[in-house]
Design a protein around this motif. Structure first.
Motif, PDB file in Angstrom:
ATOM      1  N   PHE A  61       0.832  -1.204   0.000  1.00  0.00           N
ATOM      2  CA  PHE A  61       0.000   0.000   0.000  1.00  0.00           C
ATOM      3  C   PHE A  61       0.868   1.256   0.000  1.00  0.00           C
ATOM      4  CE2 PHE A  61      -3.089  -3.040   1.385  1.00  0.00           C
ATOM      5  CZ  PHE A  61      -4.290  -2.560   0.875  1.00  0.00           C
ATOM      6  N   ALA A  62       0.688   2.070  -1.027  1.00  0.00           N
ATOM      7  CA  ALA A  62       1.270   3.412  -1.030  1.00  0.00           C
ATOM      8  C   ALA A  62       0.412   4.298  -0.133  1.00  0.00           C
ATOM      9  CB  ALA A  62       1.285   3.957  -2.443  1.00  0.00           C
ATOM     10  N   ASP A  63       0.941   5.471   0.225  1.00  0.00           N
ATOM     11  CA  ASP A  63       0.116   6.420   0.979  1.00  0.00           C
ATOM     12  C   ASP A  63       0.717   7.817   0.906  1.00  0.00           C
ATOM     13  OD1 ASP A  63      -2.159   6.976   2.539  1.00  0.00           O
ATOM     14  OD2 ASP A  63      -0.947   7.070   4.352  1.00  0.00           O
ATOM     15  N   VAL A  64      -0.142   8.808   0.967  1.00  0.00           N
ATOM     16  CA  VAL A  64       0.294  10.193   1.154  1.00  0.00           C
ATOM     17  C   VAL A  64      -0.605  10.801   2.222  1.00  0.00           C
ATOM     18  CG1 VAL A  64       1.307  10.615  -1.120  1.00  0.00           C
ATOM     19  CG2 VAL A  64      -1.159  10.958  -0.789  1.00  0.00           C
ATOM     20  N   ASP A 158      13.248  20.731   3.551  1.00  0.00           N
ATOM     21  CA  ASP A 158      14.286  20.628   2.518  1.00  0.00           C
ATOM     22  C   ASP A 158      14.717  19.171   2.294  1.00  0.00           C
ATOM     23  OD1 ASP A 158      16.688  21.710   0.993  1.00  0.00           O
ATOM     24  OD2 ASP A 158      17.618  20.517   2.592  1.00  0.00           O
ATOM     25  N   HIS A 159      15.049  18.848   1.043  1.00  0.00           N
ATOM     26  CA  HIS A 159      15.333  17.477   0.622  1.00  0.00           C
ATOM     27  C   HIS A 159      16.385  16.789   1.495  1.00  0.00           C
ATOM     28  CE1 HIS A 159      16.794  14.370  -2.275  1.00  0.00           C
ATOM     29  NE2 HIS A 159      15.512  14.308  -2.579  1.00  0.00           N
ATOM     30  N   ALA A 160      17.546  17.431   1.680  1.00  0.00           N
ATOM     31  CA  ALA A 160      18.621  16.799   2.466  1.00  0.00           C
ATOM     32  C   ALA A 160      18.195  16.652   3.919  1.00  0.00           C
ATOM     33  CB  ALA A 160      19.896  17.639   2.373  1.00  0.00           C
ATOM     34  N   ARG A 162      15.186  16.259   4.990  1.00  0.00           N
ATOM     35  CA  ARG A 162      14.194  15.179   5.122  1.00  0.00           C
ATOM     36  C   ARG A 162      14.890  13.836   5.359  1.00  0.00           C
ATOM     37  NH1 ARG A 162      11.657  17.394   0.505  1.00  0.00           N
ATOM     38  NH2 ARG A 162      11.823  15.559  -0.824  1.00  0.00           N
ATOM     39  N   TYR A 163      15.976  13.617   4.622  1.00  0.00           N
ATOM     40  CA  TYR A 163      16.681  12.344   4.799  1.00  0.00           C
ATOM     41  C   TYR A 163      17.416  12.293   6.139  1.00  0.00           C
ATOM     42  CZ  TYR A 163      15.299  10.443   0.332  1.00  0.00           C
ATOM     43  OH  TYR A 163      14.547   9.929  -0.698  1.00  0.00           O
ATOM     44  N   ALA A 164      17.891  13.449   6.645  1.00  0.00           N
ATOM     45  CA  ALA A 164      18.516  13.474   7.978  1.00  0.00           C
ATOM     46  C   ALA A 164      17.457  13.157   9.035  1.00  0.00           C
ATOM     47  CB  ALA A 164      19.141  14.843   8.235  1.00  0.00           C
ATOM     48  N   GLY A 233      13.241   6.115  -2.530  1.00  0.00           N
ATOM     49  CA  GLY A 233      13.908   7.333  -3.010  1.00  0.00           C
ATOM     50  C   GLY A 233      14.915   6.981  -4.093  1.00  0.00           C
ATOM     51  N   SER A 234      15.029   7.834  -5.097  1.00  0.00           N
ATOM     52  CA  SER A 234      15.986   7.490  -6.151  1.00  0.00           C
ATOM     53  C   SER A 234      17.017   8.586  -6.390  1.00  0.00           C
ATOM     54  CB  SER A 234      15.247   7.145  -7.446  1.00  0.00           C
ATOM     55  OG  SER A 234      14.348   8.158  -7.764  1.00  0.00           O
ATOM     56  N   SER A 235      16.926   9.719  -5.694  1.00  0.00           N
ATOM     57  CA  SER A 235      17.972  10.744  -5.789  1.00  0.00           C
ATOM     58  C   SER A 235      19.238  10.200  -5.126  1.00  0.00           C
ATOM     59  CB  SER A 235      17.521  12.004  -5.054  1.00  0.00           C
ATOM     60  OG  SER A 235      17.371  11.690  -3.672  1.00  0.00           O
ATOM     61  N   ALA A 236      20.343  10.947  -5.209  1.00  0.00           N
ATOM     62  CA  ALA A 236      21.586  10.463  -4.599  1.00  0.00           C
ATOM     63  C   ALA A 236      21.400  10.267  -3.096  1.00  0.00           C
ATOM     64  CB  ALA A 236      22.722  11.445  -4.884  1.00  0.00           C
ATOM     65  N   GLN A 341      10.299  15.472  -5.907  1.00  0.00           N
ATOM     66  CA  GLN A 341      10.762  14.153  -6.328  1.00  0.00           C
ATOM     67  C   GLN A 341      11.960  14.258  -7.263  1.00  0.00           C
ATOM     68  OE1 GLN A 341       7.888  11.241  -6.889  1.00  0.00           O
ATOM     69  NE2 GLN A 341       6.230  12.457  -6.073  1.00  0.00           N
ATOM     70  N   ARG A 342      13.121  14.526  -6.704  1.00  0.00           N
ATOM     71  CA  ARG A 342      14.306  14.760  -7.523  1.00  0.00           C
ATOM     72  C   ARG A 342      14.730  13.549  -8.324  1.00  0.00           C
ATOM     73  NH1 ARG A 342      18.505  18.072  -3.968  1.00  0.00           N
ATOM     74  NH2 ARG A 342      17.100  19.783  -3.524  1.00  0.00           N
ATOM     75  N   GLY A 343      14.688  12.414  -7.691  1.00  0.00           N
ATOM     76  CA  GLY A 343      15.165  11.202  -8.357  1.00  0.00           C
ATOM     77  C   GLY A 343      14.421  10.979  -9.657  1.00  0.00           C
ATOM     78  N   PHE A 344      13.100  11.179  -9.635  1.00  0.00           N
ATOM     79  CA  PHE A 344      12.287  10.971 -10.827  1.00  0.00           C
ATOM     80  C   PHE A 344      12.805  11.792 -12.000  1.00  0.00           C
ATOM     81  CE2 PHE A 344       8.267   9.794  -8.330  1.00  0.00           C
ATOM     82  CZ  PHE A 344       8.418   8.463  -8.650  1.00  0.00           C
TER      83      PHE A 344
HETATM   84  C1  LIG Z   1       7.526   3.065  -6.744  1.00  0.00           C
HETATM   85  C2  LIG Z   1       7.492   4.253  -5.845  1.00  0.00           C
HETATM   86  C3  LIG Z   1       6.531   4.305  -4.841  1.00  0.00           C
HETATM   87  C4  LIG Z   1       6.446   5.407  -3.993  1.00  0.00           C
HETATM   88  N1  LIG Z   1       5.469   5.445  -3.064  1.00  0.00           N
HETATM   89  C5  LIG Z   1       5.344   6.542  -2.284  1.00  0.00           C
HETATM   90  C6  LIG Z   1       4.299   6.639  -1.354  1.00  0.00           C
HETATM   91  O1  LIG Z   1       3.466   5.740  -1.234  1.00  0.00           O
HETATM   92  N2  LIG Z   1       4.203   7.737  -0.605  1.00  0.00           N
HETATM   93  C7  LIG Z   1       5.084   8.773  -0.691  1.00  0.00           C
HETATM   94  O2  LIG Z   1       4.961   9.736   0.035  1.00  0.00           O
HETATM   95  N3  LIG Z   1       6.109   8.713  -1.590  1.00  0.00           N
HETATM   96  C8  LIG Z   1       6.234   7.635  -2.370  1.00  0.00           C
HETATM   97  N4  LIG Z   1       7.249   7.580  -3.292  1.00  0.00           N
HETATM   98  C9  LIG Z   1       8.213   8.675  -3.323  1.00  0.00           C
HETATM   99  C10 LIG Z   1       9.548   8.304  -2.708  1.00  0.00           C
HETATM  100  O3  LIG Z   1       9.415   7.667  -1.475  1.00  0.00           O
HETATM  101  C11 LIG Z   1      10.442   9.513  -2.521  1.00  0.00           C
HETATM  102  O4  LIG Z   1       9.933  10.366  -1.526  1.00  0.00           O
HETATM  103  C12 LIG Z   1      10.528  10.293  -3.753  1.00  0.00           C
HETATM  104  O5  LIG Z   1      10.927   9.461  -4.804  1.00  0.00           O
HETATM  105  C13 LIG Z   1      11.482  11.465  -3.565  1.00  0.00           C
HETATM  106  O6  LIG Z   1      12.724  11.036  -3.114  1.00  0.00           O
HETATM  107  P1  LIG Z   1      14.000  11.166  -4.031  1.00  0.00           P
HETATM  108  O7  LIG Z   1      14.125  12.636  -4.301  1.00  0.00           O
HETATM  109  O8  LIG Z   1      15.133  10.606  -3.227  1.00  0.00           O
HETATM  110  O9  LIG Z   1      13.732  10.378  -5.280  1.00  0.00           O
HETATM  111  C14 LIG Z   1       7.345   6.484  -4.148  1.00  0.00           C
HETATM  112  C15 LIG Z   1       8.319   6.434  -5.147  1.00  0.00           C
HETATM  113  C16 LIG Z   1       8.403   5.331  -6.002  1.00  0.00           C
HETATM  114  C17 LIG Z   1       9.448   5.323  -7.062  1.00  0.00           C
END
Ligand SMILES: Cc1cc2nc3c(=O)[nH]c(=O)nc-3n(C[C@H](O)[C@H](O)[C@H](O)COP(=O)(O)O)c2cc1C
Length: 465
Positions: A61-64, A158-160, A162-164, A233-236, A341-344
């Motif tokens: 389950f995804a969620d926001v 901020d992105h960094a 958030r990960y901290a 997450g897919s960013s660095a 969503q930087r990684g995207f």
């Molecule tokens: C397959 C996939 C599923 C994700 N599911 C969620 C989710 O359910 N809820 C959410 O808040 N973010 C979700 N994300 C977002 C990531 O957890 C992450 O926050 C986002 O990719 C930004 O991080 P990044 O900048 O490191 O890529 C999802 C991302 C991917 C690729």
């Protein structure tokens, strides 16, 4: 560095959300779309049982916790589209699914700012007990200003940072799950009047930048202790976090070659963090349009296209600038300065090489690039290509519930089984046992450092109090 040897069964997760329109926007209007009834617990119980009969590894389950886009602007597009609003809490739902199933893994998503780590760790331990160790946690850090404001923050952190924050949050939960209770702390000694042994139940006394948590953890050790850890997450910095913490990573790579790069990079980072490359499994998100013939598949695709909502895809992919304003769809990706969503966007930029990639490409990519259209045999061929790139599993993204999963189970899985690419039986035991052959995290995982770590820190507690 390819670590995969075929033929190995791929893992399959059903990617869902406790809402009407999760990823394929507009499809809820189809007459066979059961996701409109997401508030009915039987929608999910029936689906979980269907998936279990088909030997899916997990239901994910995804969620926001808010709406996408500009938090100060009109949000009616999300409401019109049913686009992740309305939605119900997946973590609560897992309790019902746990008692309606026996084998399938149950994964929930929870953001590090939506719930205090003490409370969250207790909830997941409880679910891990209820389910016999089948719970996974998708650790997310948030992408929405509105979601952040629902928890008292002025906007998305901020992105960094958030990960901290996530690093401290998981640290607290690891201490509670792994270090607070010794394995043999619960004695149930009726004659001695001791339910648990106080010498084996420890406070964690965590004091950090954001949290102060004394402990002890309230639930006793659950079958997995720490639930299986998912991350996406897919960013660095996202990949660094995954490399350190995740056991399963979700990617939505535009093609197998990009998946290979992303997987190899994250595995390299995992090794740097002292873990083994195979300690992380990678799941590619894909949707399927399945036909007995190619023509039938194309006909079905045309039908999905008819229902697809352009507004929905664009609104979901909305990227905001540093002030929180949505970038217009024609903005070149190279001009983005986004905190979300930087990684995207990095990976979309890599995938489009013949022209300038723009914001709208992010929306189209999720719609067009990550679907496989064809006969079950053609789909199996494609999945073999993903596997050859290092992918361990597939997150099956649905058009409709339950139909997309029923079709996949009835038509594609049998072909995959013939080729040894899908499991025929469940391994008994916890979700971690099924995926990795062990119930608990390995000693190389950062959570393992807390096992036994708090035993010497406290005054001895008088027994029998
Ligand atoms: C397959 C996939 C599923 C994700 N599911 C969620 C989710 O359910 N809820 C959410 O808040 N973010 C979700 N994300 C977002 C990531 O957890 C992450 O926050 C986002 O990719 C930004 O991080 P990044 O900048 O490191 O890529 C999802 C991302 C991917 C690729």
């Amino acid at each position: 560095m390819s670590t995969h040897h075929s033929p190995q069964p791929l893992h399959f997760n059903a990617f869902v959300m406790n809402t009407t329109s999760h990823i394929h926007h507009g499809q809820w209007r189809r007459p066979d779309a059961g996701q409109t009834e997401f508030t009915d617990v039987n929608t999910w119980i029936n689906l979980a049982q269907t998936l279990e009969a088909a030997k899916f590894d997990a239901m994910f389950f995804a969620d926001v916790v808010g709406h996408y886009g500009d938090a100060d602007a009109d949000y009616s597009v999300y409401v019109n589209e049913g686009l992740q609003i309305p939605s119900n809490d997946p973590t609560v739902l897992l309790g019902a699914l746990a008692v309606s199933t026996e084998h399938i893994g149950l994964a929930t998503t929870s953001n590090v700012f939506q719930s205090h780590p003490f409370q969250f760790a207790r909830q997941l331990s409880t679910l891990d007990h209820i389910s016999g160790g089948r719970i996974a946690w998708n650790i997310v850090t948030g992408t929405q200003d509105n979601g952040s404001r629902n928890f008292g923050l002025p906007r998305l952190t901020d992105h960094a940072e958030r990960y901290a924050w996530a690093a401290e949050y998981v640290d607290v939960t690891y201490k509670l799950w792994e270090g607070s209770w010794d394995e043999d702390a619960v004695v149930k000694d009726r004659d001695g009047s001791r339910y648990s042994d106080p010498a084996k139940v420890h406070k964690i006394n965590h004091v950090g930048q954001r949290y102060s948590v004394e402990g002890p953890h309230l639930p006793p050790p659950s079958p997995q202790r720490t639930p299986l850890l998912y991350q996406a997450g897919s960013s660095a910095s996202g990949r660094d976090f995954a490399a350190r913490n995740a056991e399963a990573v979700f990617i939505i790579a535009a093609n197998p070659e990009i998946a290979r790069q992303q997987i190899e990079d994250t595995r390299r980072r995992a090794v740097e963090a002292g873990r083994a490359p195979e300690d992380i499994k990678f799941f590619q998100g894909l949707s399927f349009v399945i036909g007995e013939t190619e023509e039938e598949a194309q006909r079905k695709l045309a039908e999905y296209e008819q229902y697809a909502s352009v507004d929905g895809y664009l609104a979901h992919a909305a990227l905001v600038d540093p002030e929180g304003r949505v970038y217009p769809p024609e903005t070149p990706l190279k001009d983005l300065e986004t905190n979300t969503q930087r990684g995207f966007s990095e990976w979309v930029s890599k995938a489009i090489t013949d022209r300038e990639p723009v914001v709208a490409d992010i929306a189209w990519r999720s719609h067009r690039n990550n679907r496989i259209v064809g006969t079950p045999e053609q789909i199996a061929d494609h999945l073999q290509e993903w596997q050859a790139a290092g992918v361990d599993g597939i997150n099956v993204i649905n058009w409709v519930i339950p139909g997309s999963f029923e079709e996949f189970a009835d038509q594609v899985l049998p072909v995959l089984r013939e080729r040894g690419l899908a499991q025929t039986e469940y391994t008994l035991g916890t979700l971690r046992q099924k995926l990795f052959g062990r119930d608990r995290l390995p000693h190389t995982h950062p959570a393992a450092q807390y096992r036994g770590a708090f035993a010497d820190l406290e005054e001895s507690v008088p027994a029998g109090v």
